[in-house]
Design a protein around this motif. Structure first.
Motif, PDB file in Angstrom:
ATOM      1  N   ASP A 165       0.789  -1.640   0.178  1.00 44.67           N
ATOM      2  CA  ASP A 165       0.250   0.112  -0.018  1.00 44.67           C
ATOM      3  C   ASP A 165       0.945   0.865  -0.274  1.00 44.67           C
ATOM      4  O   ASP A 165       0.394   2.475  -0.093  1.00 44.67           O
ATOM      5  CB  ASP A 165      -0.890   0.342   1.388  1.00 44.67           C
ATOM      6  N   ASN A 174      -6.229   3.568   1.487  1.00 46.64           N
ATOM      7  CA  ASN A 174      -6.191   2.523   0.626  1.00 46.64           C
ATOM      8  C   ASN A 174      -6.459   1.501   1.977  1.00 46.64           C
ATOM      9  O   ASN A 174      -7.362   0.168   2.316  1.00 46.64           O
ATOM     10  CB  ASN A 174      -5.020   1.470   0.383  1.00 46.64           C
ATOM     11  N   PHE A 218      -9.509  -1.055   3.197  1.00 47.43           N
ATOM     12  CA  PHE A 218      -9.227  -2.320   4.016  1.00 47.43           C
ATOM     13  C   PHE A 218      -9.798  -3.130   5.270  1.00 47.43           C
ATOM     14  O   PHE A 218     -10.286  -3.729   5.477  1.00 47.43           O
ATOM     15  CB  PHE A 218      -7.610  -2.805   3.659  1.00 47.43           C
ATOM     16  N   TYR A 223     -11.344   2.736  -1.909  1.00 41.01           N
ATOM     17  CA  TYR A 223     -10.381   2.286  -2.348  1.00 41.01           C
ATOM     18  C   TYR A 223     -10.083   2.754  -3.763  1.00 41.01           C
ATOM     19  O   TYR A 223      -9.348   3.088  -4.718  1.00 41.01           O
ATOM     20  CB  TYR A 223     -10.355   0.529  -2.643  1.00 41.01           C
ATOM     21  N   TYR A 273      -7.132  -5.257  -3.539  1.00 39.68           N
ATOM     22  CA  TYR A 273      -8.002  -5.390  -2.924  1.00 39.68           C
ATOM     23  C   TYR A 273      -9.583  -4.860  -3.541  1.00 39.68           C
ATOM     24  O   TYR A 273     -10.492  -5.066  -2.729  1.00 39.68           O
ATOM     25  CB  TYR A 273      -7.761  -4.176  -1.455  1.00 39.68           C
ATOM     26  N   GLU A 282     -10.941  -7.881  -4.615  1.00 35.06           N
ATOM     27  CA  GLU A 282     -11.064  -9.164  -3.239  1.00 35.06           C
ATOM     28  C   GLU A 282     -13.060  -8.208  -3.655  1.00 35.06           C
ATOM     29  O   GLU A 282     -13.828  -9.252  -2.888  1.00 35.06           O
ATOM     30  CB  GLU A 282     -10.245  -8.852  -2.121  1.00 35.06           C
ATOM     31  N   GLU A 296       0.595  -9.383  -5.167  1.00 36.18           N
ATOM     32  CA  GLU A 296      -0.842  -8.612  -5.192  1.00 36.18           C
ATOM     33  C   GLU A 296      -1.487  -8.702  -6.650  1.00 36.18           C
ATOM     34  O   GLU A 296      -2.958  -9.555  -6.793  1.00 36.18           O
ATOM     35  CB  GLU A 296      -0.915  -7.100  -5.813  1.00 36.18           C
TER      36      GLU A 296
END
Length: 149
Positions: free
Chosen positions: A22, A66, A70, A87, A103, A106, A134
């Motif tokens: 990150d 970020n 998360f 994000y 992320y 995801e 990543e």
């Protein structure tokens, strides 16, 4: 035989300093600033990390956005829409932020949006010329998701 400029470029890539996923800065300032938060996240203390991030808000920093995304996504009361906004904010600040791409991909899988997750995977593929963690992590998550559908 490789040309001299290609060999120099490869040497620079191979000897470049490594940063957390990150981290979008070439300095250790950001790395040091979020070290405690990363420790909390890595140990599963998402709510504590979220509180720390809120206490030290820096909405103009891609890493902060970020990490907020998360922490919110993993917290005891996850808010996927809010996490998505963070994000996307990280990516609007730094369109090459690999952590935010992973992320966000995801998160899209959590929302069962495979098409958007694939877009994030494709973006990561274009940013990770020599491969990156990543990309590998999101690729595995996408493949796992496809296997369960």
């Amino acid at each position: 035989m490789l040309g001299k400029s290609i060999m120099v470029a490869l040497t620079l890539v191979m000897t470049a300093p490594a940063f957390a996923i990150d981290t979008n800065s070439a300095s250790n300032k950001t790395e040091h600033s979020y070290q405690n938060v990363r420790g909390l996240l890595n140990s599963g203390h998402y709510d504590d990390a979220l509180a720390s991030l809120r206490q030290n808000a820096d909405s103009k920093d891609a890493d902060w956005n970020n990490l907020m995304g998360f922490a919110i996504r993993k917290s005891s009361a996850p808010d996927l829409d809010a996490a998505e906004r963070y994000y996307k904010a990280a990516l609007s600040i730094d369109s090459s932020h690999r952590g935010a791409m992973e992320y966000l991909g995801e998160l899209y899988l959590q929302k069962k949006d495979i098409k958007s997750a694939q877009i994030m995977l494709d973006r990561l593929d274009s940013k990770c010329l020599f491969g990156c963690e990543e990309y590998d992590d999101l690729k595995e998550a996408v493949e796992t998701f496809k296997g369960t559908q």
